[in-house]
Each structure stands twice: as C-alpha cells, then as structure tokens.
Scaffold this motif. Structure first.
Motif, PDB file in Angstrom:
ATOM      1  N   ASP A 195      11.388  62.776  43.482  1.00 52.99           N
ATOM      2  CA  ASP A 195      11.697  63.450  44.744  1.00 52.99           C
ATOM      3  C   ASP A 195      10.509  63.413  45.710  1.00 52.99           C
ATOM      4  OD1 ASP A 195      14.284  64.073  44.138  1.00 52.99           O
ATOM      5  OD2 ASP A 195      13.909  66.167  43.619  1.00 52.99           O
ATOM      6  N   TRP A 209      16.840  57.115  49.316  1.00 56.62           N
ATOM      7  CA  TRP A 209      17.573  57.909  48.341  1.00 56.62           C
ATOM      8  C   TRP A 209      17.204  57.477  46.918  1.00 56.62           C
ATOM      9  CZ3 TRP A 209      19.967  55.331  52.403  1.00 56.62           C
ATOM     10  CH2 TRP A 209      20.553  56.123  53.396  1.00 56.62           C
ATOM     11  N   GLN A 215      25.895  56.439  39.856  1.00 54.19           N
ATOM     12  CA  GLN A 215      26.406  56.183  41.203  1.00 54.19           C
ATOM     13  C   GLN A 215      26.912  54.762  41.399  1.00 54.19           C
ATOM     14  OE1 GLN A 215      22.729  57.287  43.207  1.00 54.19           O
ATOM     15  NE2 GLN A 215      23.653  59.193  43.954  1.00 54.19           N
ATOM     16  N   ASN A 248      24.782  60.255  51.980  1.00 52.75           N
ATOM     17  CA  ASN A 248      24.027  59.583  50.919  1.00 52.75           C
ATOM     18  C   ASN A 248      23.924  58.064  51.054  1.00 52.75           C
ATOM     19  OD1 ASN A 248      26.587  58.732  50.213  1.00 52.75           O
ATOM     20  ND2 ASN A 248      26.711  59.932  48.330  1.00 52.75           N
ATOM     21  N   LYS A 255      27.435  63.905  50.465  1.00 52.97           N
ATOM     22  CA  LYS A 255      26.335  64.680  51.035  1.00 52.97           C
ATOM     23  C   LYS A 255      24.994  64.163  50.533  1.00 52.97           C
ATOM     24  CE  LYS A 255      24.623  69.430  51.483  1.00 52.97           C
ATOM     25  NZ  LYS A 255      24.840  70.848  51.112  1.00 52.97           N
ATOM     26  N   ASP A 256      24.042  64.103  51.437  1.00 58.20           N
ATOM     27  CA  ASP A 256      22.684  63.692  51.085  1.00 58.20           C
ATOM     28  C   ASP A 256      22.091  64.695  50.099  1.00 58.20           C
ATOM     29  OD1 ASP A 256      20.112  62.691  50.996  1.00 58.20           O
ATOM     30  OD2 ASP A 256      19.566  63.363  53.012  1.00 58.20           O
ATOM     31  N   ASP A 257      21.683  64.191  48.930  1.00 60.06           N
ATOM     32  CA  ASP A 257      21.107  65.081  47.913  1.00 60.06           C
ATOM     33  C   ASP A 257      19.593  64.931  47.801  1.00 60.06           C
ATOM     34  OD1 ASP A 257      20.942  62.586  46.818  1.00 60.06           O
ATOM     35  OD2 ASP A 257      22.002  63.060  44.952  1.00 60.06           O
ATOM     36  N   GLN A 260      14.869  67.249  52.096  1.00 63.69           N
ATOM     37  CA  GLN A 260      15.116  67.351  53.535  1.00 63.69           C
ATOM     38  C   GLN A 260      13.808  67.343  54.318  1.00 63.69           C
ATOM     39  OE1 GLN A 260      18.449  67.259  54.740  1.00 63.69           O
ATOM     40  NE2 GLN A 260      18.506  66.636  52.583  1.00 63.69           N
TER      41      GLN A 260
END
Length: 272
Positions: A195, A209, A215, A248, A255-257, A260
């Motif tokens: 992250d 991402w 995915q 994403n 939704k973008d995970d 932020q």
C-alpha cells in the motif's frame, strides 16, 4: 498614418504572439496550456456530466474553437469540456495530418496541438514524454522512468519492473493498456508494504492499483498508468479516467480500494 509601437506596448504584449490586426491595433494570441488540455482529455470523456476540469476550461475552449474553425466540431460543443465529441473531432484532425494508430487516438500531443494553433494561439506548459529507455529490461519513456524513480525515493524501495510500455499485443491480460506509453507493472515480491508503494506512485502522478490473482489471470503486482502521458493507448486512458472517478480500472469498474491521495499529474507533483 503609420502605427507607432512604443516600449510600453511591447512590454504589455510580452510573451504573446501577434496573430493579426484589428484596424491598427495588434491582437495578442491567446495561450493554450497543454498540461491543462491533456488533463481534461484524461478526465472529461469519462465523467457522468459536462463539468469542466478545474483550470482547464479556457485552454480547452480555445482548442475547441480551432477545431470548430476547421469544421471538425459543432460550435455548440465549444464549451471547455473535453468530452467525447471533442475527442472525436481531435481524432479527425490528427488523421488529417496523416497520423494513424495511437497517434490518432484523439489524445492531444505537442506536435498536433502546436500545428492546430498556428495563427490562432500560442502553446504553453508543454508535456514531453521523452525518448524511450530501458528499466529492468523493460521499455519505458523517460517521463515514466523519472516518475518511477521519484516514487522509489518516496517509498524508500527499489521497484522491479515486470512489464513496460510500447508492447503492442505483447501483454494479453492487459487488454491493450501496455500498447502505448505510460503503462508499467511492478513486482510486489520485494515490497514489505504494498500500500505504501501504491501510495507513493499515486503521489507522483500514477493511476496505480495493487492487482491480485483473485481479480484476473495474473500474478500479484502493481499496475500503474502515468497520467497525462501523451503516448498512452485508449485503454490506458480509460483506466486513468476510472482512477479520477474513484474506480479500480478493471472491467467491472469497481470502487477504488487503494490508498487515497490528492490526484495529481507528474508536472503538478514537480511543481510541489
């Protein structure tokens, strides 16, 4: 009587081109900020409305006026919003210059913007992706390579590039995102905090991402698109649009995970 141009008048017109005269009064060409235009072209086509990208409206409108003057865009579309109609018009203009493929995707480049502006506007704040280079055996342009280096410094790690750019048809699972410039995949094997790495990439101007095997048909990696890279493929541009909308970048537009951050371009990051 001959018009006398005084030193004060020259100072007032400093930095602007003279594109014509009205009577005996010189008319200064408007300025088009390329960075603002390209940012709008990254975002506007994917918005659910006709809103104008902050700071981009005036420059986009001048470009649209130039397209309308060439009968490529309906004048009712000259509104400062670089939406799908403007993309189509710009693509037609690029094709009229003899361009094809990614060079005629509707995404403005420095050469075509300058050509469109002849006799109409001056081009400022240019974007230059630079020449192609190799990082970890993968092809990137200099702009993307510089962005990677800056993100490494922020994250305090050395990235390993597993897929680069300009790899048309060579990355089947990417859906064309690696066909042009600005696309990069990064290994997560040596990253203790994925992250933090994604956050650093985003902070320097990537739409980035963390991709996982759940995915899609790929190993875990970080996928990044260098926002406002003028060589990028339409598929990569769509991912940048998804990122701006908080999504994403996948086919499901979920939704973008990711972490932020304030969404910026490389040029905005460099300006601090």
């Amino acid at each position: 009587m001959r018009k006398v141009v005084t030193a004060a008048m020259v100072t007032a017109l400093s930095g602007a081109a003279l594109i014509g005269t009205t009577g005996q009064t010189a008319v200064a060409a408007p300025a088009v900020n390329m960075q603002a235009v390209v940012k709008a072209a990254m975002w506007d086509p994917y918005k659910p409305d006709q809103s104008i990208t902050p700071g981009s409206g005036d420059s986009v409108k001048v470009v649209e006026e130039a397209l309308a003057a060439k009968n490529l865009l309906d004048r009712k579309q000259v509104d400062g919003h670089f939406g799908t109609s403007t993309v189509t018009a710009y693509q037609k203009y690029q094709k009229s210059l003899g361009h094809s493929g990614l060079a005629a995707s509707g995404l403005p480049g420095k050469g075509s913007l300058a050509e469109l502006g002849k006799g109409r506007y001056t081009l400022t704040a240019p974007i230059d992706v630079g020449s192609k280079t190799t990082v970890d055996g993968q092809t990137l342009n200099k702009r993307t390579a510089d962005m990677i280096e800056a993100a490494e410094k922020k994250a305090g790690v050395n990235f390993t590039i597993t897929q680069g750019s300009y790899n048309a048809g060579g990355v089947g699972a990417s859906g064309g995102t690696h066909d042009g410039g600005g696309a990069v995949d990064i290994s997560v094997k040596n990253l203790s905090n994925v992250d933090a790495a994604v956050k650093a990439l985003r902070e320097v101007g990537f739409a980035a991402w963390h991709r996982t095997p759940s995915q899609g048909d790929w190993v875990a990696h970080i996928h990044g698109i260098a926002i406002s890279d003028t060589d990028m493929s339409p598929q990569a541009q769509a991912q940048a649009g998804d990122y701006y909308l908080g999504r994403n970048g996948l086919a499901n537009h979920g939704k973008d995970d990711g972490p932020q951050v304030k969404k910026v371009t490389w040029e905005e990051f460099k300006r601090g």
